[in-house]
Write a protein that holds these residues in place. Structure first.
Motif, mmCIF file in Angstrom:
data_model
loop_
_atom_site.group_PDB
_atom_site.id
_atom_site.type_symbol
_atom_site.label_atom_id
_atom_site.label_comp_id
_atom_site.label_asym_id
_atom_site.label_seq_id
_atom_site.Cartn_x
_atom_site.Cartn_y
_atom_site.Cartn_z
ATOM 1 N N ILE A 70 0.846 -1.189 0.000
ATOM 2 C CA ILE A 70 0.000 0.000 0.000
ATOM 3 C C ILE A 70 0.883 1.241 0.000
ATOM 4 O O ILE A 70 1.719 1.421 0.882
ATOM 5 N N ASP A 71 0.699 2.084 -1.013
ATOM 6 C CA ASP A 71 1.453 3.324 -1.156
ATOM 7 C C ASP A 71 0.586 4.452 -0.601
ATOM 8 O O ASP A 71 -0.480 4.738 -1.139
ATOM 9 N N LYS A 72 1.036 5.064 0.492
ATOM 10 C CA LYS A 72 0.260 6.142 1.130
ATOM 11 C C LYS A 72 0.841 7.476 0.670
ATOM 12 O O LYS A 72 2.021 7.745 0.884
ATOM 13 N N ARG A 73 0.001 8.308 0.017
ATOM 14 C CA ARG A 73 0.476 9.549 -0.580
ATOM 15 C C ARG A 73 -0.447 10.724 -0.252
ATOM 16 O O ARG A 73 -1.545 10.524 0.232
ATOM 17 N N ASP A 89 -1.553 14.596 -7.319
ATOM 18 C CA ASP A 89 -0.503 14.186 -6.385
ATOM 19 C C ASP A 89 0.427 15.378 -6.151
ATOM 20 O O ASP A 89 0.830 16.045 -7.104
ATOM 21 N N VAL A 98 -10.748 9.631 -8.435
ATOM 22 C CA VAL A 98 -11.054 8.550 -7.499
ATOM 23 C C VAL A 98 -12.517 8.662 -7.109
ATOM 24 O O VAL A 98 -13.123 9.721 -7.254
ATOM 25 N N GLU A 117 -5.132 12.577 2.120
ATOM 26 C CA GLU A 117 -4.239 11.422 2.095
ATOM 27 C C GLU A 117 -4.962 10.354 1.301
ATOM 28 O O GLU A 117 -6.114 10.043 1.589
ATOM 29 N N TYR A 118 -4.279 9.815 0.283
ATOM 30 C CA TYR A 118 -4.897 8.731 -0.473
ATOM 31 C C TYR A 118 -3.958 7.535 -0.506
ATOM 32 O O TYR A 118 -2.749 7.692 -0.393
ATOM 33 N N TRP A 119 -4.562 6.353 -0.586
ATOM 34 C CA TRP A 119 -3.795 5.116 -0.644
ATOM 35 C C TRP A 119 -3.937 4.522 -2.023
ATOM 36 O O TRP A 119 -5.013 4.557 -2.621
ATOM 37 N N SER A 120 -2.848 3.964 -2.514
ATOM 38 C CA SER A 120 -2.845 3.288 -3.799
ATOM 39 C C SER A 120 -2.442 1.839 -3.536
ATOM 40 O O SER A 120 -1.374 1.581 -2.979
ATOM 41 N N ARG A 124 -5.537 0.406 -7.667
ATOM 42 C CA ARG A 124 -6.714 1.217 -7.340
ATOM 43 C C ARG A 124 -6.339 2.245 -6.291
ATOM 44 O O ARG A 124 -5.469 2.011 -5.470
ATOM 45 N N ARG A 125 -7.031 3.388 -6.301
ATOM 46 C CA ARG A 125 -6.750 4.452 -5.344
ATOM 47 C C ARG A 125 -8.029 4.832 -4.610
ATOM 48 O O ARG A 125 -9.114 4.739 -5.174
#
Length: 131
Positions: A70-73, A89, A98, A117-120, A124-125
């Motif tokens: 999980i990429d937290k951005r 981003d 999204v 804050e979004y997770w990829s 999917r995001r």
């Protein structure tokens, strides 16, 4: 596909696992030692991070399972559409859409210019929270 592998017996509550192709957060785990020649069994209950659906997984403790990466951005809301949110981003300046979050607390704070804050995960995001 952004997944790693772990043994079912190594997972703990709060960790993540892929069940039926969905990345899920483990909420409950129980282990059962079996007889002399059997292997220990693990019963795991998890909640999908995308749909909120409850999923279970039962198997031997040494079974290999997929663990999502999980990429937290951080992103900035560019526009709010009917059921979508356009996010940019803050590092890569990539713009994408999204789904509008289902959580009413997060949903009510989303407006153009707000940082989120979004997770990829697994291609999917989704928006987790407003900063």
């Amino acid at each position: 596909m952004s997944v790693d592998y772990a043994e079912l017996g190594d997972l703990k509550e709060g960790s993540y696992v892929v069940i039926d192709g969905e990345p899920c957060r483990v909420v409950e785990i129980s282990r059962a030692k079996t007889g002399k020649h059997g292997s220990a069994k693990v019963h795991l209950v998890a909640i999908s991070i995308f749909t909120g659906a409850r999923k279970t997984l039962v198997g031997p403790a040494d079974q290999r399972v997929e663990v999502p990466i999980i990429d937290k951005r951080i992103g900035q809301v560019v526009a709010v559409l009917a059921d979508k949110v356009q996010v940019m981003d803050t590092e890569t300046f990539e713009t994408f859409e999204v789904d509008m979050p289902t959580d009413e607390g997060v949903r009510s704070k989303i407006a153009p210019g707000v940082e989120v804050e979004y997770w990829s995960a697994m291609g999917r995001r989704f928006i987790v929270r407003v900063r």
